[in-house]
Scaffold this motif. Structure first.
Motif, PDB file in Angstrom:
ATOM      1  N   UNK A 140       0.816  -1.209   0.000  1.00 31.61           N
ATOM      2  CA  UNK A 140       0.000   0.000   0.000  1.00 31.61           C
ATOM      3  C   UNK A 140       0.850   1.259   0.000  1.00 31.61           C
ATOM      4  N   UNK A 141       2.080   1.157   0.480  1.00 28.39           N
ATOM      5  CA  UNK A 141       2.979   2.303   0.520  1.00 28.39           C
ATOM      6  C   UNK A 141       4.317   1.893  -0.067  1.00 28.39           C
ATOM      7  N   UNK A 142       4.913   2.781  -0.831  1.00 27.56           N
ATOM      8  CA  UNK A 142       6.163   2.432  -1.489  1.00 27.56           C
ATOM      9  C   UNK A 142       7.156   3.583  -1.347  1.00 27.56           C
ATOM     10  N   UNK A 143       8.390   3.231  -1.066  1.00 29.08           N
ATOM     11  CA  UNK A 143       9.485   4.192  -1.056  1.00 29.08           C
ATOM     12  C   UNK A 143      10.458   3.754  -2.139  1.00 29.08           C
ATOM     13  N   UNK A 144      10.653   4.583  -3.138  1.00 32.90           N
ATOM     14  CA  UNK A 144      11.570   4.273  -4.232  1.00 32.90           C
ATOM     15  C   UNK A 144      12.881   5.009  -3.979  1.00 32.90           C
ATOM     16  N   UNK A 145      13.980   4.265  -3.917  1.00 32.29           N
ATOM     17  CA  UNK A 145      15.294   4.861  -3.700  1.00 32.29           C
ATOM     18  C   UNK A 145      15.977   5.058  -5.049  1.00 32.29           C
ATOM     19  N   UNK A 146      16.402   6.270  -5.322  1.00 37.82           N
ATOM     20  CA  UNK A 146      17.022   6.599  -6.607  1.00 37.82           C
ATOM     21  C   UNK A 146      18.396   7.204  -6.360  1.00 37.82           C
ATOM     22  N   UNK A 147      19.391   6.703  -7.051  1.00 39.07           N
ATOM     23  CA  UNK A 147      20.712   7.315  -6.991  1.00 39.07           C
ATOM     24  C   UNK A 147      20.801   8.399  -8.066  1.00 39.07           C
ATOM     25  N   UNK A 148      21.430   9.511  -7.747  1.00 40.17           N
ATOM     26  CA  UNK A 148      21.575  10.590  -8.723  1.00 40.17           C
ATOM     27  C   UNK A 148      22.387  10.123  -9.929  1.00 40.17           C
ATOM     28  N   UNK A 149      22.328  10.889 -11.000  1.00 42.53           N
ATOM     29  CA  UNK A 149      23.063  10.548 -12.211  1.00 42.53           C
ATOM     30  C   UNK A 149      24.560  10.747 -12.064  1.00 42.53           C
ATOM     31  N   UNK A 150      25.287  10.306 -13.071  1.00 41.80           N
ATOM     32  CA  UNK A 150      26.744  10.408 -13.086  1.00 41.80           C
ATOM     33  C   UNK A 150      27.186  11.860 -12.935  1.00 41.80           C
ATOM     34  N   UNK A 151      28.266  12.053 -12.172  1.00 38.34           N
ATOM     35  CA  UNK A 151      28.719  13.411 -11.872  1.00 38.34           C
ATOM     36  C   UNK A 151      29.891  13.846 -12.743  1.00 38.34           C
ATOM     37  N   UNK A 152      30.168  15.147 -12.696  1.00 38.62           N
ATOM     38  CA  UNK A 152      31.203  15.730 -13.547  1.00 38.62           C
ATOM     39  C   UNK A 152      32.568  15.125 -13.283  1.00 38.62           C
ATOM     40  N   UNK A 153      32.907  14.953 -12.017  1.00 35.28           N
ATOM     41  CA  UNK A 153      34.213  14.400 -11.662  1.00 35.28           C
ATOM     42  C   UNK A 153      34.068  12.906 -11.438  1.00 35.28           C
ATOM     43  N   UNK A 154      34.159  12.131 -12.493  1.00 33.83           N
ATOM     44  CA  UNK A 154      33.924  10.691 -12.402  1.00 33.83           C
ATOM     45  C   UNK A 154      35.143   9.921 -11.926  1.00 33.83           C
ATOM     46  N   UNK A 155      36.278  10.592 -11.793  1.00 33.24           N
ATOM     47  CA  UNK A 155      37.489   9.893 -11.385  1.00 33.24           C
ATOM     48  C   UNK A 155      37.610   9.777  -9.874  1.00 33.24           C
ATOM     49  N   UNK A 156      36.818  10.567  -9.160  1.00 34.10           N
ATOM     50  CA  UNK A 156      36.875  10.523  -7.706  1.00 34.10           C
ATOM     51  C   UNK A 156      35.799   9.575  -7.214  1.00 34.10           C
ATOM     52  N   UNK A 157      36.161   8.628  -6.377  1.00 39.83           N
ATOM     53  CA  UNK A 157      35.218   7.601  -5.956  1.00 39.83           C
ATOM     54  C   UNK A 157      34.597   7.929  -4.612  1.00 39.83           C
ATOM     55  N   UNK A 158      33.488   7.295  -4.336  1.00 36.67           N
ATOM     56  CA  UNK A 158      32.787   7.411  -3.062  1.00 36.67           C
ATOM     57  C   UNK A 158      33.735   7.025  -1.937  1.00 36.67           C
ATOM     58  N   UNK A 159      33.756   7.692  -0.750  1.00 38.71           N
ATOM     59  CA  UNK A 159      32.785   8.684  -0.343  1.00 38.71           C
ATOM     60  C   UNK A 159      33.246  10.126  -0.503  1.00 38.71           C
ATOM     61  N   UNK A 160      34.383  10.379  -1.145  1.00 44.93           N
ATOM     62  CA  UNK A 160      34.923  11.733  -1.218  1.00 44.93           C
ATOM     63  C   UNK A 160      34.647  12.393  -2.565  1.00 44.93           C
ATOM     64  N   UNK A 161      33.448  12.165  -3.073  1.00 45.98           N
ATOM     65  CA  UNK A 161      33.129  12.660  -4.401  1.00 45.98           C
ATOM     66  C   UNK A 161      32.967  14.170  -4.429  1.00 45.98           C
ATOM     67  N   UNK A 162      32.560  14.765  -3.329  1.00 48.15           N
ATOM     68  CA  UNK A 162      32.372  16.198  -3.303  1.00 48.15           C
ATOM     69  C   UNK A 162      31.022  16.595  -3.874  1.00 48.15           C
ATOM     70  N   UNK A 163      30.755  17.895  -3.864  1.00 52.45           N
ATOM     71  CA  UNK A 163      29.457  18.397  -4.308  1.00 52.45           C
ATOM     72  C   UNK A 163      29.546  18.786  -5.778  1.00 52.45           C
ATOM     73  N   UNK A 164      29.485  17.784  -6.648  1.00 53.64           N
ATOM     74  CA  UNK A 164      29.651  17.991  -8.081  1.00 53.64           C
ATOM     75  C   UNK A 164      28.309  17.926  -8.798  1.00 53.64           C
TER      76      UNK A 164
END
Length: 388
Positions: free
Chosen positions: A283-307
């Protein structure tokens, strides 16, 4: 806050939890779409009881990073019939189940697995064989990966179980953690068994592990890894051939590993189709969505920054918005990070315009909120409140 319509959560990372033993867990959704469904209520009293089952055995330290991919078997003959399977071994994959396993094989073809653990039950072992393909290494079967033991319930159609067992069957449906049958507590036993499985998986000399098992046991594996008790049974449902991914990272001091939930129930088919999960209506659904690919793709999680998103990310966000067109999303909660806000805005615009084809129509309003941290237990708790 939550209502019957789906909600979207766009975040890079959930907050960190600490279990009764000193292992910290980061829960992350990194695939494009993930889904959490409301099922059974969470009881604080049950939580204290179930926590003892997995807190008593600490996770072993690991020397190198390890990824574990959990896959549920494809549709079985008893799935199709609506028969209670439990740990019985009489059902086999249907033609649809074989096709689902093949789709999962293609979905995981780029994963360089070192080892495959499988339930010994036919439906899971056959799924493992299809996904494992032509790899030379043998499949390791482990009886602890069998499905939940349901004793006298096994083999019954659901209406037969209700007619034959009455109150016991109602308790299984409404209060599974405290459900008792034939002198056993199946869900509690399952959680303890899952902890035993993790010890064997993590001490195996491998870096990339495939585990093929069942709905309930895979739920228990996910839950015990991220510190959730038996009260979360039926919350983390696993669809036929759905894949969940956990990453284990060693600590520099050799202590217990950091554990990150990378993907939850990524299915071969659309994760938002049909209004159900693992065959159960919601009856209730929560859909989790990851944002799209970021500008600085060479930096990996978790230090990706606010790109911001790059061009690929913008396309991904638009495609995700189109995938969600059949849903009437009422609220989108996002991280304040640029890429998350951009993705949320794209989805919101498509949702608001979806019902507005004529010149005189008024676009539907989709509420948007930003939240710095997403607390998993808080989200699941709030999703059970009445709409406001």
């Amino acid at each position: 806050m939550f209502c019957a319509a789906p909600h979207l959560l766009l975040h890079r990372c959930f907050s960190t939890y600490t279990r009764p033993h000193p292992s910290s867990i980061t829960v992350r959704s990194s695939s494009s779409l993930q889904e959490i469904h409301e099922s059974t209520p969470v009881s604080k009293e049950q939580g204290g009881l179930s926590s003892q089952l997995y807190a008593s055995i600490p996770f072993p330290p690991i020397k190198a990073a390890k990824r574990v991919v959990l896959v549920r078997h494809g549709q079985s003959t008893w799935n199709e019939e609506g028969r209670i399977q439990g740990s019985s071994n009489f059902s086999v994959l249907t033609q649809k189940g074989e096709a689902q396993a093949e789709t999962s094989r293609q979905m995981l073809v780029d994963d360089a697995f070192d080892v495959c653990f499988s339930s010994p039950l036919i439906r899971s072992k056959r799924t493992a064989e299809i996904i494992w393909g032509t790899r030379k290494e043998g499949i390791i079967t482990d009886s602890d990966l069998r499905e939940i033991d349901l004793y006298s319930f096994q083999g019954l159609l659901k209406h037969e179980g209700k007619a034959k067992f009455g109150a016991a069957f109602r308790q299984w449906q409404m209060d599974a953690p405290n459900f008792n049958i034939d002198g056993h507590y199946p869900v509690r036993e399952l959680w303890a068994r899952a902890r035993s499985c993790w010890t064997k998986i993590l001490t195996h000399e491998s870096k990339s592990v495939l585990v093929v098992a069942h709905n309930a046991v895979n739920q228990a594996l996910v839950a015990t890894a991220i510190g959730l008790g038996t009260e979360y049974f039926r919350i983390l449902l696993q669809s036929n051939c759905g894949a969940s991914v956990l990453d284990f990272t060693p600590q520099a001091d050799g202590g217990l590993p950091y554990i990150r939930l990378n993907r939850l129930n990524q299915t071969p088919s659309s994760p938002v189709a049909g209004g159900s999960s693992a065959g159960r209506k919601t009856s209730k659904r929560i859909i989790l969505v990851c944002h799209g690919s970021q500008a600085n793709t060479e930096v990996s999680f978790p230090n990706l920054g606010d790109q911001p998103m790059n061009m690929l990310g913008l396309i991904q966000a638009q495609k995700t918005a189109e995938l969600l067109l059949d849903l009437k999303v009422s609220c989108i909660i996002s991280s304040p990070k640029i890429a998350s806000v951009e993705t949320a805005t794209t989805i919101s615009r498509v949702q608001e315009a979806a019902d507005c084809l004529g010149a005189d129509c008024v676009p539907r309003y989709v509420e948007m909120k930003q939240m710095q941290d997403l607390d998993l237990e808080k989200i699941l708790g709030q999703s059970k409140q009445a709409s406001i």
